[in-house]
Design an enzyme around this catalytic site. Structure first.
Site, short mmCIF file in Angstrom:
data_model
loop_
_atom_site.label_atom_id
_atom_site.label_comp_id
_atom_site.label_asym_id
_atom_site.label_seq_id
_atom_site.Cartn_x
_atom_site.Cartn_y
_atom_site.Cartn_z
N CYS A 2 0.85 -1.19 0.00
CA CYS A 2 0.00 0.00 0.00
C CYS A 2 0.89 1.24 0.00
O CYS A 2 1.99 1.25 0.57
CB CYS A 2 -0.93 0.11 1.21
SG CYS A 2 -2.08 -1.25 1.36
N ARG A 28 3.32 -0.10 -5.27
CA ARG A 28 3.17 -0.70 -3.94
C ARG A 28 1.87 -1.49 -3.80
O ARG A 28 1.67 -2.18 -2.79
CB ARG A 28 3.22 0.39 -2.86
CG ARG A 28 4.51 1.18 -2.86
CD ARG A 28 4.47 2.25 -1.80
NE ARG A 28 4.50 1.69 -0.48
CZ ARG A 28 5.59 1.39 0.21
NH1 ARG A 28 6.77 1.62 -0.33
NH2 ARG A 28 5.53 0.89 1.40
N TRP A 75 -2.86 -2.66 -1.63
CA TRP A 75 -2.59 -4.09 -1.86
C TRP A 75 -3.35 -4.80 -0.74
O TRP A 75 -3.02 -4.65 0.43
CB TRP A 75 -1.10 -4.37 -1.77
CG TRP A 75 -0.72 -5.74 -2.20
CD1 TRP A 75 -0.51 -6.18 -3.47
CD2 TRP A 75 -0.48 -6.88 -1.35
NE1 TRP A 75 -0.17 -7.52 -3.47
CE2 TRP A 75 -0.15 -7.98 -2.19
CE3 TRP A 75 -0.54 -7.10 0.02
CZ2 TRP A 75 0.14 -9.24 -1.69
CZ3 TRP A 75 -0.25 -8.36 0.52
CH2 TRP A 75 0.09 -9.41 -0.34
N ASN A 99 -1.19 2.19 5.69
CA ASN A 99 -0.39 1.10 5.13
C ASN A 99 0.09 0.26 6.30
O ASN A 99 0.74 0.79 7.20
CB ASN A 99 0.82 1.69 4.37
CG ASN A 99 1.88 0.66 4.07
OD1 ASN A 99 1.59 -0.51 3.88
ND2 ASN A 99 3.14 1.09 4.03
N GLY A 100 -0.24 -1.03 6.30
CA GLY A 100 0.21 -1.89 7.41
C GLY A 100 -0.92 -2.70 7.97
O GLY A 100 -1.94 -2.91 7.31
N GLU A 481 16.69 -17.05 -11.48
CA GLU A 481 16.23 -15.68 -11.70
C GLU A 481 15.54 -15.53 -13.06
O GLU A 481 14.52 -14.86 -13.18
CB GLU A 481 17.42 -14.71 -11.55
CG GLU A 481 17.13 -13.25 -11.80
CD GLU A 481 16.07 -12.63 -10.87
OE1 GLU A 481 15.65 -13.26 -9.89
OE2 GLU A 481 15.65 -11.50 -11.18
N LYS A 485 11.65 -14.38 -13.47
CA LYS A 485 11.22 -13.24 -14.30
C LYS A 485 10.09 -13.68 -15.23
O LYS A 485 9.10 -13.00 -15.38
CB LYS A 485 12.36 -12.68 -15.15
CG LYS A 485 13.43 -11.90 -14.45
CD LYS A 485 13.00 -10.58 -13.87
CE LYS A 485 12.46 -10.70 -12.49
NZ LYS A 485 13.24 -10.47 -11.34
N GLU A 488 6.68 -14.51 -13.26
CA GLU A 488 5.94 -13.43 -12.59
C GLU A 488 5.29 -12.46 -13.56
O GLU A 488 4.25 -11.90 -13.25
CB GLU A 488 6.80 -12.70 -11.56
CG GLU A 488 7.95 -11.90 -12.09
CD GLU A 488 8.78 -11.27 -10.98
OE1 GLU A 488 8.24 -10.96 -9.92
OE2 GLU A 488 9.98 -11.08 -11.21
N HIS A 504 18.34 -35.74 -12.01
CA HIS A 504 17.78 -36.25 -10.75
C HIS A 504 16.28 -36.00 -10.64
O HIS A 504 15.74 -36.00 -9.55
CB HIS A 504 18.52 -35.61 -9.56
CG HIS A 504 19.98 -35.92 -9.56
ND1 HIS A 504 20.47 -37.17 -9.26
CD2 HIS A 504 21.04 -35.15 -9.87
CE1 HIS A 504 21.79 -37.15 -9.36
NE2 HIS A 504 22.16 -35.93 -9.75
N LYS A 605 5.26 -4.50 -5.29
CA LYS A 605 6.71 -4.28 -5.31
C LYS A 605 7.33 -4.48 -3.92
O LYS A 605 8.43 -4.97 -3.79
CB LYS A 605 6.97 -2.85 -5.81
CG LYS A 605 8.42 -2.49 -5.97
CD LYS A 605 9.00 -3.12 -7.19
CE LYS A 605 10.48 -2.89 -7.33
NZ LYS A 605 11.07 -3.92 -8.20
C1 F6R Z 1 10.97 -10.40 -8.26
C2 F6R Z 1 10.99 -9.51 -7.12
C3 F6R Z 1 10.79 -10.09 -5.77
C4 F6R Z 1 11.68 -9.34 -4.74
C5 F6R Z 1 11.37 -9.83 -3.33
C6 F6R Z 1 12.26 -9.18 -2.31
O1 F6R Z 1 11.17 -9.71 -9.45
O2 F6R Z 1 11.14 -8.32 -7.26
O3 F6R Z 1 11.06 -11.45 -5.75
O4 F6R Z 1 13.01 -9.56 -5.06
O5 F6R Z 1 10.03 -9.55 -3.02
O6 F6R Z 1 12.15 -7.80 -2.34
P1 F6R Z 1 13.27 -6.86 -1.75
O7 F6R Z 1 14.50 -7.03 -2.56
O8 F6R Z 1 12.70 -5.48 -1.84
O9 F6R Z 1 13.48 -7.31 -0.34
#
Ligand code: F6R
Length: 610
Positions: A2, A28, A75, A99-100, A481, A485, A488, A504, A605
């Protein structure tokens, strides 16, 4: 998660500030949004389910006038993503954004219900509005009522509130959730994060836990929860407002992928000497590493993948054993930590609840602490003994790109630093390593030229339902990674594996419907071993996308479906290059599928819930 925002002043249209600021906080959360503006002494509230664009349409019809207001982008946690659960929540003349999580909301709700308050949403936030309204009914002025309400709330939160009874102030507080206030000329702001206020002003105050800020048009006062004045430093933000714009790119993610050469230069800037091979970190005292026998890296998601690569770097250059823990697991398994352990929390946002809690757990068990983060003065940065800022600039796209590569560069420099400190590498070696690092921005520029080719490749592959990514050695976390990508932002199921693990289990999945991305830059032992995996995949008719720096190698001719050619580079920096085409591949597959690249479903995010 949020985002909250507040404005008071007569320098601009309140509604424009709120909408522009919210658009910069939408990363957010984007389940719903809303604003409240006091017009002629009365709050006008607008809310909408879904993206901010929906709210915009509503507001355009009846744009409110007024010199103060608050806004929110959500969110969902308590209550589904609906119009009734959208903030601001109101009670009488009090409007609240939050927020929270209010942990004791049920007790408070029951008390308030007994007093006759009616609840219209399923949120925990609504209790805050009723609580303030109730305390004002008891005769407290707005400021005292707000403080008394904040005192009663348990949990983690950032809150902003306005009242029709005193339409000349915005009051805000925080506990464990981020909040800044920002000073303008005859106008003041508050926001969850810096990008929201960047177009308007640069002087910000990072509030601390328990602070209450009272914003009036021409002043900002900060008190503790009992009303005693507290002093906080004003800091000038040097981020360019443009850094939080799309700058002609269709999506933030694409802009951020292309920003990587610049972001990496900013991570390195001022932190090394090419002559002496030394590395410097401005916010780290060398005594932090005294007697450090082992390192535990704590992180989630993409930052976890960066930490797995950081392990390779530190173990190779500094010969210190590194364990990497998924932060959400660390706290629940009685980790063995002592005063000779250094815990490194890695987090783009510096706010991730799991990482933050894991860091505190390590601290409590006696570890020294360091953080690698992108956000100045974030919770994780403030809770650590030392901090390495990645200086990537604001990352708005939900899928992390430049934050990842700059974390890798931060780890690489930390590995050189520790290598020299522990006398595991010579001056000559560290000079060479720094030279290698300096070549990264140019190597990424070359790699970014693959964009059109990868776009074509995406057109051929976007209809597949599953992908497998395989890598070895320092590039094996790049398989994780790359797969993350893809899943998601395109919602295609993708798995990343260490290539040696294929036989395996995952080999059972391989047939002509399974594209396999083999990550094999360089020509070392990892490359030679991957050639073996290539044969195994071919024998089972898997479709192969082969990432290599030697596209003419005889072993791959006729054995792969597609080649992604990356520039040759030193092995220890190779993951920083190999991830770039995989970011592009995920991006183009997602755009072929028409998914929402910057705001993929169900994600936010910043993940501030456990
Ligand atoms: C994927 C992504 C998430 C963050 C994870 C940790 O693209 O962005 O997997 O890496 O939520 O977030 P931070 O780095 O802000 O702790």
């Amino acid at each position: 998660m949020c985002g909250i925002l507040g404005y008071i002043g007569d320098q601009r249209k309140t509604v424009d500030v709120l909408m522009k600021g919210l658009s910069r906080l939408e990363y957010r959360g984007y389940d719903s949004s809303g604003i409240a503006v006091i017009e002629d002494g009365k709050s006008r509230v607008f809310k909408s389910k879904g993206k901010l664009s929906k709210l915009k349409t509503k507001i355009n019809k009846h744009s409110p006038k007024g010199t103060l207001g608050i806004g929110h982008t959500r969110w969902a946690t308590h209550g589904d993503a609906s119009q009734k659960n959208a903030h601001p929540h109101i009670s009488g003349g009090t409007s609240v954004v939050h927020n929270g999580i209010v942990e004791n909301y049920l007790d408070l709700k029951n008390e308030l219900k007994k007093k006759g308050y009616k609840f219209y949403s399923d949120t925990d936030t609504e209790v805050i509005a009723h609580l303030i309204e109730d305390l004002s009914e008891d005769g407290l002025d707005f400021e005292d009522a707000a403080r008394a309400a904040f005192k009663k709330i348990e949990g983690s939160f950032a809150i902003a509130v306005i009242s029709d009874k005193e339409p000349d102030k915005v009051i805000a507080t925080r506990r464990f959730s981020p909040l800044i206030v920002a000073k303008g000329d005859n106008e003041n702001y508050l926001a969850s994060d810096v990008p929201a206020i960047l177009p308007f002003c640069k002087d910000v105050i990072y509030l601390e836990d328990g602070d209450v800020a009272i914003l009036e048009k021409d002043s900002i006062r900060i008190t503790d929860i009992d009303g005693n004045k507290v002093k906080r430093k004003v800091q000038s933000i040097n981020w360019d407002p443009i850094s939080a714009e799309k700058c002609g790119y269709r999506h933030y993610m694409m802009k951020e992928i292309f920003e990587q050469p610049r972001a990496i230069l900013d991570t390195m800037r001022g932190r090394f000497s090419e002559e002496t091979g030394e590395v410097f970190f401005e916010d780290v005292d060398p005594s932090l590493f005294k007697n450090v026998k082992r390192i535990v890296a704590l992180a989630c998601g993409t930052s976890y993948h960066a930490s797995l690569i950081g392990k390779y770097m530190i173990e190779k250059f500094a010969k210190i054993s590194v364990e990497v823990d998924i932060a959400s697991e660390f706290r629940y398994r009685k980790p063995i930590i002592d005063k000779n352990t250094l815990a490194i929390a890695v987090s783009q946002s510096g706010e991730t609840a799991d990482t933050s809690e894991a860091l505190l757990e390590a601290k409590e068990r006696g570890a020294k602490t360091l953080s690698i983060t992108n956000v100045m003065m974030s919770k994780i940065a403030r809770d650590s003994d030392g901090v390495i800022y990645t200086h990537a600039g604001p990352e708005i796209g939900v899928a992390s790109t430049k934050a990842f590569t700059t974390q890798l560069v931060a780890f690489y420099f930390l590995a050189i630093y520790l290598g020299r400190l522990k006398k595991q590498i010579t001056k000559k070696e560290s000079i060479q390593m720094i030279k290698d690092a300096l070549s990264i921005p140019q190597l990424i520029e070359i790699t970014l030229k693959l964009d059109n080719q990868i776009k074509d490749l995406a057109k051929e592959f976007f209809t597949y339902r599953n992908f497998l990514y395989l890598g070895r050695g320092i590039n094996h976390p790049i398989a994780f990674e790359g797969a993350l990508k893809l899943k998601e932002i395109s919602y295609i199921h993708a798995e990343g594996y260490a290539a040696g693990e294929m036989k395996h289990g995952p080999i059972a999945l391989i047939d002509e419907n399974m594209p396999i991305v083999l990550i094999a830059p360089g020509d070392g032992i990892a490359y030679k071993k991957i050639l073996g995996n290539l044969q195994e995949v071919r024998a089972r008719k898997g479709k192969v996308i082969f990432l290599t720096s030697d596209p003419h190698a005889p072993e791959i001719q006729g054995n792969v479906d597609k080649i992604i050619e990356v520039p040759d580079c030193p092995y220890m920096v190779s993951p920083i290059i190999s991830i770039v085409p995989l970011q592009l591949l995920a991006y183009h597959i997602a755009t072929c599928k028409g998914t929402d690249v910057d705001q993929p479903r169900n994600l936010a995010k910043v993940v501030t819930v456990e």
